[in-house]
Motif scaffolding. Structure first.
Motif, PDB file in Angstrom:
ATOM      1  N   GLN A   1       0.908   8.199   9.082  1.00 36.26           N
ATOM      2  CA  GLN A   1       0.811   6.936   9.793  1.00 36.26           C
ATOM      3  C   GLN A   1       1.773   5.898   9.212  1.00 36.26           C
ATOM      4  N   LEU A   2       1.859   5.865   7.889  1.00 39.02           N
ATOM      5  CA  LEU A   2       2.764   4.905   7.239  1.00 39.02           C
ATOM      6  C   LEU A   2       4.230   5.265   7.470  1.00 39.02           C
ATOM      7  N   LEU A   3       4.526   6.552   7.567  1.00 41.91           N
ATOM      8  CA  LEU A   3       5.904   6.980   7.835  1.00 41.91           C
ATOM      9  C   LEU A   3       6.372   6.542   9.224  1.00 41.91           C
ATOM     10  N   LYS A   4       5.426   6.263  10.106  1.00 42.56           N
ATOM     11  CA  LYS A   4       5.773   5.835  11.466  1.00 42.56           C
ATOM     12  C   LYS A   4       5.645   4.327  11.635  1.00 42.56           C
ATOM     13  N   ASP A   5       5.406   3.622  10.533  1.00 43.02           N
ATOM     14  CA  ASP A   5       5.221   2.172  10.604  1.00 43.02           C
ATOM     15  C   ASP A   5       6.477   1.491  11.142  1.00 43.02           C
ATOM     16  N   GLU A   6       6.271   0.411  11.873  1.00 43.80           N
ATOM     17  CA  GLU A   6       7.414  -0.291  12.486  1.00 43.80           C
ATOM     18  C   GLU A   6       8.243  -1.065  11.470  1.00 43.80           C
ATOM     19  N   PHE A   7       7.659  -1.366  10.328  1.00 45.96           N
ATOM     20  CA  PHE A   7       8.353  -2.157   9.307  1.00 45.96           C
ATOM     21  C   PHE A   7       9.102  -1.210   8.364  1.00 45.96           C
ATOM     22  N   PRO A   8      10.424  -1.361   8.228  1.00 43.73           N
ATOM     23  CA  PRO A   8      11.212  -0.385   7.456  1.00 43.73           C
ATOM     24  C   PRO A   8      10.803  -0.268   5.992  1.00 43.73           C
ATOM     25  N   ASP A   9      10.385  -1.376   5.376  1.00 39.12           N
ATOM     26  CA  ASP A   9      10.000  -1.303   3.965  1.00 39.12           C
ATOM     27  C   ASP A   9       8.784  -0.412   3.750  1.00 39.12           C
TER      28      ASP A   9
ATOM     29  N   ARG B   1       8.078   2.299   5.550  1.00 36.69           N
ATOM     30  CA  ARG B   1       8.602   3.679   5.632  1.00 36.69           C
ATOM     31  C   ARG B   1       9.356   4.034   4.356  1.00 36.69           C
ATOM     32  N   LEU B   2      10.167   3.093   3.890  1.00 35.24           N
ATOM     33  CA  LEU B   2      10.972   3.331   2.699  1.00 35.24           C
ATOM     34  C   LEU B   2      10.091   3.549   1.469  1.00 35.24           C
ATOM     35  N   ASN B   3       9.058   2.738   1.324  1.00 36.59           N
ATOM     36  CA  ASN B   3       8.178   2.843   0.153  1.00 36.59           C
ATOM     37  C   ASN B   3       7.414   4.158   0.121  1.00 36.59           C
ATOM     38  N   ILE B   4       6.954   4.615   1.271  1.00 34.94           N
ATOM     39  CA  ILE B   4       6.174   5.859   1.288  1.00 34.94           C
ATOM     40  C   ILE B   4       7.076   7.057   0.999  1.00 34.94           C
ATOM     41  N   ILE B   5       8.322   6.995   1.496  1.00 37.50           N
ATOM     42  CA  ILE B   5       9.268   8.091   1.242  1.00 37.50           C
ATOM     43  C   ILE B   5       9.593   8.181  -0.242  1.00 37.50           C
ATOM     44  N   SER B   6       9.800   7.018  -0.862  1.00 36.57           N
ATOM     45  CA  SER B   6      10.250   6.994  -2.252  1.00 36.57           C
ATOM     46  C   SER B   6       9.206   7.548  -3.215  1.00 36.57           C
ATOM     47  N   LYS B   7       7.968   7.658  -2.766  1.00 37.44           N
ATOM     48  CA  LYS B   7       6.898   8.121  -3.651  1.00 37.44           C
ATOM     49  C   LYS B   7       6.345   9.492  -3.252  1.00 37.44           C
ATOM     50  N   LEU B   8       6.979  10.173  -2.300  1.00 36.95           N
ATOM     51  CA  LEU B   8       6.446  11.457  -1.827  1.00 36.95           C
ATOM     52  C   LEU B   8       6.451  12.532  -2.906  1.00 36.95           C
ATOM     53  N   ASP B   9       7.314  12.386  -3.893  1.00 33.65           N
ATOM     54  CA  ASP B   9       7.386  13.401  -4.943  1.00 33.65           C
ATOM     55  C   ASP B   9       6.060  13.513  -5.701  1.00 33.65           C
ATOM     56  N   THR B  10       5.359  12.392  -5.851  1.00 36.00           N
ATOM     57  CA  THR B  10       4.052  12.411  -6.520  1.00 36.00           C
ATOM     58  C   THR B  10       3.062  13.274  -5.743  1.00 36.00           C
ATOM     59  N   VAL B  11       3.110  13.152  -4.414  1.00 34.84           N
ATOM     60  CA  VAL B  11       2.220  13.950  -3.562  1.00 34.84           C
ATOM     61  C   VAL B  11       2.619  15.415  -3.613  1.00 34.84           C
TER      62      VAL B  11
ATOM     63  N   LEU C   1      -2.820   9.478   6.397  1.00 30.87           N
ATOM     64  CA  LEU C   1      -2.413   8.094   6.126  1.00 30.87           C
ATOM     65  C   LEU C   1      -0.917   8.013   5.834  1.00 30.87           C
ATOM     66  N   PHE C   2      -0.388   9.024   5.096  1.00 34.82           N
ATOM     67  CA  PHE C   2       1.054   9.073   4.840  1.00 34.82           C
ATOM     68  C   PHE C   2       1.821   9.144   6.153  1.00 34.82           C
TER      69      PHE C   2
ATOM     70  N   LEU D   1       0.838  -1.211   0.000  1.00 23.79           N
ATOM     71  CA  LEU D   1       0.000   0.000   0.000  1.00 23.79           C
ATOM     72  C   LEU D   1       0.867   1.253   0.000  1.00 23.79           C
ATOM     73  N   ALA D   2       1.936   1.241   0.797  1.00 17.82           N
ATOM     74  CA  ALA D   2       2.813   2.411   0.881  1.00 17.82           C
ATOM     75  C   ALA D   2       3.442   2.740  -0.469  1.00 17.82           C
ATOM     76  N   MET D   3       3.710   1.710  -1.258  1.00 22.00           N
ATOM     77  CA  MET D   3       4.299   1.917  -2.580  1.00 22.00           C
ATOM     78  C   MET D   3       3.296   2.535  -3.557  1.00 22.00           C
ATOM     79  N   GLN D   4       2.006   2.315  -3.318  1.00 18.25           N
ATOM     80  CA  GLN D   4       0.990   2.709  -4.298  1.00 18.25           C
ATOM     81  C   GLN D   4       0.101   3.875  -3.872  1.00 18.25           C
ATOM     82  N   ILE D   5      -0.037   4.115  -2.585  1.00 23.11           N
ATOM     83  CA  ILE D   5      -1.054   5.049  -2.104  1.00 23.11           C
ATOM     84  C   ILE D   5      -0.856   6.470  -2.635  1.00 23.11           C
ATOM     85  N   SER D   6       0.398   6.865  -2.859  1.00 19.86           N
ATOM     86  CA  SER D   6       0.648   8.218  -3.370  1.00 19.86           C
ATOM     87  C   SER D   6       0.046   8.415  -4.761  1.00 19.86           C
TER      88      SER D   6
END
Length: 585
Positions: free
Chosen positions: A364-372, A374-384, A361-362, A338-343
């Motif tokens: 919340q995902l940025l604070k997720d305990e699973f590093p992937d 956090r990494l996926n949401i960061i990598s797509k922030l440019d779209t937002v 939602l972003f 979801l983090a990879m696609q939500i943006s």
């Protein structure tokens, strides 16, 4: 032609193909084209091909190579008028036990079939397909399913009818492996028939396979459905597939539901707007709420693609509530998908809805305990950012970004570093220095080399954003101070940083700040430092030579430093310094 090739006797080939050593037999197969050239087309047809046909009982590795070579062998036996001669050995290879060999034989047969004329097709290719179709062993019948599409268009109408009926028989074969193969190739076959026959013959075959007792068969019909639907009008799709879609989405096997979820956007585009609006929205919601994590993961990957096919109200009413639930899904893989696609929803929803619904939602995902995640949401922030602007984005997410800048997972820190120059462009120098300046310098001392390397590139980009005067006051003094640090890693980072920054600063800064540090490190006690100094000087030389004011510095300061290093006791230091000297001389 090479005389050695001309005289190449077939006896040597026979000896090598019969040799106990598999590598020798394999080598002989890989030289078949050379051997065929030596023999000439006539002997290749009369001697070589029959011999190969008799050599089918061999190691799978050898047979795989043979199956591949024969697909490109038409020119060596005299051209297309003799292409049918290759069908016999390939037919035998298509019936062997090893799957990879059979698949390669089918691939080669599909290469040869298009060059056959209708007479060759009817006399040789179609009988081959029929023999494989009626073979006693399932291996031949599975291979047969992959041969129908290639020959169908060239066949006579009566033969085409036979082929459609025979394929229908394969789809009802007692052996699941054959039915799986029939499902695998049905979509390709469907593209070859007329719409009339598609509806009359292919769709009944599809329906039979879609209701197969084996889920491994049913799941393969999903891509068939896409292929068939693409050939029909939306009205025809609605008439033939509405119930089938509902059945597949609710299939008892999670693997079938996974395939539906993974192909949902393709499926929606293929069946048209009416079915998508009336049936697939609810179906998609069902998949997003599926009790299997694998299905939810696949469905999450389809969210932005499917959202493009429906209106905004549908997204807000049906899809977004599911997305909110997925943000806290129990499976980390679902959240990562979801983090990879939500943006991707941001451009569809627009600024206001993104700000209201997606930003929380972003965060919340940025604070997720699973590093992937956090990494996926960061990598797509440019779209937002492109939708709501960096100012609003930074205000909402900056605390989380600052926290992630010190994340224990280095890949997360790396993603944040790569995002910093974009933030800097819009935040302004004062706000940046206050909130992020210290962070950018702290990365230079990171324990992970990739982070330190990225941090030096980041400094260059920041210099390009804020200007050389800013760099002289903030970053350059701190970087140069690290050049005298007791820990050699800090001194190494100084070399990397000033080398990276050099193209972005003025000649005066290079002369007054960078060169003194470089020349001081020429005598560093650590060899690794010294050879990196040589590499740094090599990179600085072309920068200095571009400017008339700094060109003399190459002869005055850099060349003497390289000469000194070229006499070093360490081999690596001498190598890199001598290499750098070539750019001076």
């Amino acid at each position: 032609m090479n005389p050695e090739v001309e005289l190449y006797p077939i006896a040597i080939l026979i000896d090598e193909l019969r040799h106990d050593d598999v590598s020798l037999r394999l080598n002989a197969i890989k030289r078949l084209n050379t051997i065929a050239l030596a023999l000439g087309p006539q002997r290749a047809r009369d001697e070589l091909i029959p011999f190969l046909d008799e050599s089918i009982d061999d190691e799978d590795e050898v047979l795989l190579a043979l199956a591949g070579e024969l697909g490109d062998f038409v020119e060596y036996i005299g051209g297309v008028q003799f292409a049918h001669i290759l069908l016999q050995p390939l037919e035998n290879l298509a019936a062997v036990e090893e799957t990879m060999v059979r698949d390669k034989a089918v691939e080669s047969l599909n290469k040869i079939c298009p060059v056959l004329n209708q007479s060759q097709l009817e006399q040789y290719y179609i009988p081959l397909v029929k023999r494989l179709t009626s073979g006693d062993w399932f291996t031949s019948r599975t291979s047969a399913t992959g041969l129908y599409a290639a020959g169908y268009s060239l066949a006579l109408p009566a033969t085409q009818e036979d082929l459609r009926k025979a394929y229908g028989q394969l789809s009802m074969d007692d052996t699941p492996m054959v039915r799986r193969a029939a499902a695998t190739h049905l979509g390709t076959f469907a593209k070859k028939v007329t719409k009339e026959h598609l509806i009359a013959a292919i769709i009944p075959i599809f329906n039979k396979l879609a209701q197969d007792e084996q889920d491994s068969v049913r799941l393969l019909t999903v891509t068939d459905l896409v292929a068939i639907a693409e050939e029909l009008s939306p009205e025809e799709c609605k008439a033939h597939f509405s119930q089938t879609l509902k059945t597949l989405v609710a299939d008892k096997s999670w693997r079938v539901r996974y395939m539906i979820a993974d192909n949902f956007v393709k499926l929606s585009k293929a069946v048209g707007e009416d079915i998508t609006r009336e049936d697939l929205v609810i179906a998609f919601v069902r998949l997003l709420k599926d009790n299997e994590a694998e299905v939810r993961t696949a469905a999450a990957g389809q969210v932005p693609g499917f959202a493009q096919l429906v209106d905004k109200e549908t997204i807000l009413s049906y899809i977004l509530p599911c997305v909110k639930d997925l943000v806290t899904d129990t499976s980390q893989h679902v959240r990562a998908a979801l983090a990879m696609q939500i943006s991707g929803l941001a451009p569809i929803l627009g600024k206001e809805a993104t700000t209201e619904h997606l930003l929380p939602l972003f965060l919340q995902l940025l604070k997720d305990e699973f590093p992937d995640v956090r990494l996926n949401i960061i990598s797509k922030l440019d779209t937002v950012n492109q939708v709501i602007g960096i100012e609003l984005l930074s205000q909402s997410l900056l605390p989380a970004i600052v926290e992630l800048a010190e994340d224990k997972q280095w890949r997360v820190r790396l993603a944040i570093i790569e995002y910093i120059p974009l933030l800097a462009t819009h935040l302004g120098v004062e706000f940046f220095d206050e909130k992020l300046g210290a962070l950018c310098m702290s990365w230079l001392g990171d324990s992970v080399f990739s982070i330190r390397e990225a941090a030096t590139v980041n400094l260059r980009k920041l210099t390009e954003v804020f200007g050389v005067d800013w760099a002289k006051q903030t970053t350059i003094p701190k970087v140069l101070a690290m050049g005298t640090h007791p820990n050699y890693l800090y001194r190494m980072t100084t070399i990397f940083a000033i080398t990276a920054m050099a193209p972005a600063v003025t000649p005066e800064v290079i002369r007054d700040y960078i060169l003194p540090t470089v020349t001081n490190l020429v005598t560093d006690p650590i060899p690794n430092i010294r050879f990196n100094v040589a590499k740094s000087i090599e990179a600085l030389i072309p920068v200095l030579l571009q400017n008339p004011d700094t060109r003399p510095l190459v002869e005055q300061q850099l060349k003497p430093a390289l000469v000194k290093l070229s006499e070093d006791t360490d081999n690596d230091v001498r190598f890199f310094s001598q290499k750098a000297l070539l750019g001076v001389n």
